[in-house]
Enzyme design. Structure first.
Site, mmCIF file in Angstrom:
data_model
loop_
_atom_site.group_PDB
_atom_site.id
_atom_site.type_symbol
_atom_site.label_atom_id
_atom_site.label_comp_id
_atom_site.label_asym_id
_atom_site.label_seq_id
_atom_site.Cartn_x
_atom_site.Cartn_y
_atom_site.Cartn_z
ATOM 1 N N HIS A 19 -79.223 40.170 -52.551
ATOM 2 C CA HIS A 19 -80.671 40.133 -52.356
ATOM 3 C C HIS A 19 -81.040 39.363 -51.094
ATOM 4 O O HIS A 19 -81.850 39.811 -50.283
ATOM 5 C CB HIS A 19 -81.351 39.482 -53.563
ATOM 6 C CG HIS A 19 -81.360 40.333 -54.785
ATOM 7 N ND1 HIS A 19 -82.519 40.828 -55.343
ATOM 8 C CD2 HIS A 19 -80.361 40.785 -55.563
ATOM 9 C CE1 HIS A 19 -82.225 41.543 -56.420
ATOM 10 N NE2 HIS A 19 -80.920 41.532 -56.569
ATOM 11 N N ASP A 69 -88.804 38.663 -52.602
ATOM 12 C CA ASP A 69 -87.895 39.557 -53.320
ATOM 13 C C ASP A 69 -88.534 40.032 -54.614
ATOM 14 O O ASP A 69 -89.334 39.324 -55.234
ATOM 15 C CB ASP A 69 -86.599 38.802 -53.625
ATOM 16 C CG ASP A 69 -85.545 39.679 -54.264
ATOM 17 O OD1 ASP A 69 -85.619 39.890 -55.497
ATOM 18 O OD2 ASP A 69 -84.645 40.166 -53.556
#
Length: 471
Positions: A24, A124
């Site tokens: 990520h 995110d």
């Protein structure tokens, strides 16, 4: 008297909230580098143990990027000192998401105290708490997806709709997503493990509430989504706003990863020097080597690793196996010496995939690995495990037709060694050459997308202009 030159407008101040997982954080930091190159000022949220991930970015853009470090929010169900999902067991992952949301109040207080207003927040998709935070400080909240467009919409769809399976059905029950273009369907076992645990009531109440809420905040509070993908790869999911993404706009800006030379140190120190690996690969014909790696998070069980080792040994295929934390059977390496190379630890994967000798990539189909394979023009032997990986495998196998299924996949699944031998053998046939040709064509599209005039280049430029208007 000569008129004074107008004072240039200050660069927009943007807050970045990565999720502390390799798969990520790395693409979001690559994206931050692109924003820095376009004149934005960026403050990146991190915790002490994750600060080293930012080091290359801070060194490359010292005037544009700064780290803002906060203590990691502790949680009694997580091991002391845990700050990155690399140390998480599968059952701890939802708790980690919930615990990380504890940064909301300190980050909010920091943002309100800044002398120069934060105009946009990129977070995110596992940090949905940053979307209402953006609204509270008068900024545009934008979701960064480290997954592809298909994976992003399926993950949000299941938590939005609370998809269920009928009582008495097993893990092969097929779930169809009728509101998504192409109406893709997946077996129940192919959905996110976190979602299956959520629906089974296996998550602590506050953790379950937090996990679902993070996806709902992305849909309800954000200005839009940025996805590390490109239109030639996922056009059908990008042509129009989708109901299961809250009809939000999606900017497709990928692949965001740097070229092979610049990417050599991404994610940590490699266990083998890129030059040494390239020299080993130089000894094999073009397209003859299979590169095997299952990412930084998934670890093959001893039984699965033994099946894979047996298949590699029985086949005549040259290979590089980046084993991660998997247990390699005793005596395996001497028996495949000269034809196979085992790498323990981080491997220079981008460089390996770009080498002419590498013709196939056996992969878990994590999105970073998927894009790296696509950008290198290397077809995939798909062995998905969890998360978005079954969605990515479908995209590669059924839509782009640059992959074949190596096995049914899933965490704990043990493939038949003989079936893997057949898959590896097929890769060396004419069928394999045809698929490699299609993969090369898609790689050309990926390269075109990020060049001036390309679809991803244009989306990125347009997004930056929208941010500048917020000042």
């Amino acid at each position: 008297m000569e008129a004074a030159a107008p004072t240039p407008a200050p660069a927009p101040h943007v807050l970045i909230v990565p999720f502390p997982a390799q798969g990520h954080a790395l693409p979001l930091l690559d994206f931050v580098a692109l924003l820095a190159e376009r004149g934005l000022r960026l403050s990146v949220v991190t915790t002490p143990a994750n600060l080293q991930l930012l080091s290359p970015l801070l060194a490359a853009h010292p005037a544009a990027v700064r780290a803002v470090t906060f203590p990691f929010p502790s949680h009694p169900a997580l091991p002391p000192g845990l700050e990155n999902t690399k140390g998480c067991g599968p059952g701890e992952f939802p708790t980690f998401i919930h615990a990380f949301a504890g940064l909301r109040e300190p980050v909010l207080a920091w943002a309100r105290a800044q002398p120069d207003r934060v105009v946009a927040v990129f977070a995110d998709f596992f940090c949905g708490w940053a979307q209402p935070l953006a609204r509270e400080i008068g900024a545009a909240g934008i979701v960064f997806s480290p997954s592809g467009a298909l994976g992003t919409v399926v993950m949000h769809s299941i938590f939005r709709r609370l998809v269920r399976r009928p009582p008495g059905s097993d893990d092969t029950f097929s779930v169809a997503f009728l509101a998504i273009p192409g109406e893709p369907s997946f077996q129940w076992r192919e959905l996110m493990m976190m979602y299956m645990n959520y629906m089974a009531g296996n998550l602590e109440e506050q953790v379950a509430k937090s996990v679902r809420q993070t996806f709902l905040w992305n849909l309800q509070e954000s200005w839009g989504f940025v996805s590390n993908t490109f239109r030639a790869f996922e056009r059908r999911y990008l042509e129009q706003p989708l109901e299961d993404l809250g009809f939000r706009r999606v900017w497709a800006v990928g692949p965001v990863a740097p070229d092979a030379d610049a990417a050599a140190g991404r994610g940590g120190e490699a266990a083998v020097r890129a030059a040494d690996l390239m020299a080993w690969l130089d000894g094999f014909p073009e397209g003859s080597v299979v590169y095997v790696c299952f990412g930084s998070q998934a670890v093959l069980t001893p039984a699965a690793a033994a099946a894979l080792a047996e298949a590699l040994e029985r086949s005549a295929v040259p290979f590089v196996w980046a084993v991660g934390g998997a247990v390699v059977p005793e005596g395996f390496e001497p028996r495949v010496s000269g034809r196979g190379l085992v790498v323990r630890g981080w491997a220079p994967q981008v460089a390996a995939l770009r080498h002419a000798a590498v013709g196939w990539f056996m992969s878990h189909c994590g999105w970073n690995s998927t894009l790296e394979a696509v950008a290198a023009g290397v077809p995939v032997l798909a062995w998905p495990m969890t998360g978005d990986q079954f969605f990515d495998a479908r995209l590669l196998v059924d839509e782009a037709r640059v992959a074949v299924r190596a096995c049914a996949g899933g965490i704990g699944f043990v493939p038949d060694a003989g079936e893997l031998v057949a898959v590896l053998g097929d890769a060396a046939t004419e069928k394999g050459r045809d698929m490699r040709a299609r993969a090369k064509e898609l790689a050309v599209e990926a390269a075109r997308a990020v060049k001036e005039g390309g679809s991803s280049y244009s989306d990125l430029e347009g997004l930056v202009q929208e941010i500048r208007k917020l000042c």
